[in-house]
Write an enzyme that holds these catalytic residues in place. Sequence first.
Site, mmCIF file in Angstrom:
data_model
loop_
_atom_site.group_PDB
_atom_site.id
_atom_site.type_symbol
_atom_site.label_atom_id
_atom_site.label_comp_id
_atom_site.label_asym_id
_atom_site.label_seq_id
_atom_site.Cartn_x
_atom_site.Cartn_y
_atom_site.Cartn_z
ATOM 1 N N ILE A 1 0.850 -1.196 0.000
ATOM 2 C CA ILE A 1 0.000 0.000 0.000
ATOM 3 C C ILE A 1 0.884 1.243 0.000
ATOM 4 C CG2 ILE A 1 -1.878 1.215 1.164
ATOM 5 C CD1 ILE A 1 -2.375 -1.542 2.626
ATOM 6 N N LYS A 2 0.709 2.057 -1.013
ATOM 7 C CA LYS A 2 1.546 3.247 -1.198
ATOM 8 C C LYS A 2 0.855 4.450 -0.566
ATOM 9 C CE LYS A 2 4.385 5.166 -4.945
ATOM 10 N NZ LYS A 2 4.543 5.166 -6.424
ATOM 11 N N ILE A 3 1.544 5.077 0.387
ATOM 12 C CA ILE A 3 0.971 6.139 1.220
ATOM 13 C C ILE A 3 1.838 7.393 1.122
ATOM 14 C CG2 ILE A 3 0.343 6.792 3.588
ATOM 15 C CD1 ILE A 3 -1.325 4.496 2.694
#
Length: 219
Positions: free
Chosen positions: A87-89
């Site tokens: 998950i890219k945050i």
Amino acid sequence: MQFFIDTANLAQIREAYEMGILDGVTTNPSLMAKEGIKGKDNIFAHYKAICDIVDDKVSAEVIATDFEGMVREGEELYEIDPKKIVIKIPMTRDGVKAIKYFSDRDMRTNCTLVFSAGQALLAAKAGATYVSPFIGRLDDVGTDGLNLIEQIVQIYDNYGYTTEVLAASVRHTMHLIKCAEIGADVVTCPLNVITSLLNHPLTDNGLATFLADHKKLNG
């Protein structure tokens, strides 16, 4: 060093995978738009197609900027393929909170849009799996992006952080080689940057000589 390809183009991802040098994929909304992928259902289907090609580590980016939205979107992205999705945050206050939330649940994260050692330190303390300093964009504004990679590697080594340094916005082969020298764990870049490593005039000249000699001896 791990090689990630920074694209949403399935043909390029497949080519890199078939070369045997691909460790993962990073994407973002801009890369999706470049491939003409629009709408949540189509975007999610495209992420699934990427996961079906590679063995692991597909960074899928949230669009929300608030904590609750990031958590909701991150969980939805994760369900596309729990074994492969990262998950890219974004590096924001709520982003750091979201990284901690996912880290506590053993869900991998990639903290993106990092431009300082302080930001990288916060991401590591929150438990990010990867931190993505954008070295090319720093170079664009007259700052040494490679120096930032070196700083982060040293800080992480000093304190034993397990967060991996993922050098992003890598523009050319010298960026890539320098990142390897400095000790970045991962680079993500377009396929042409990786394949440029194949090129050397002495290799070309040597091969041409070998083939010419073979032709002389064998007619």
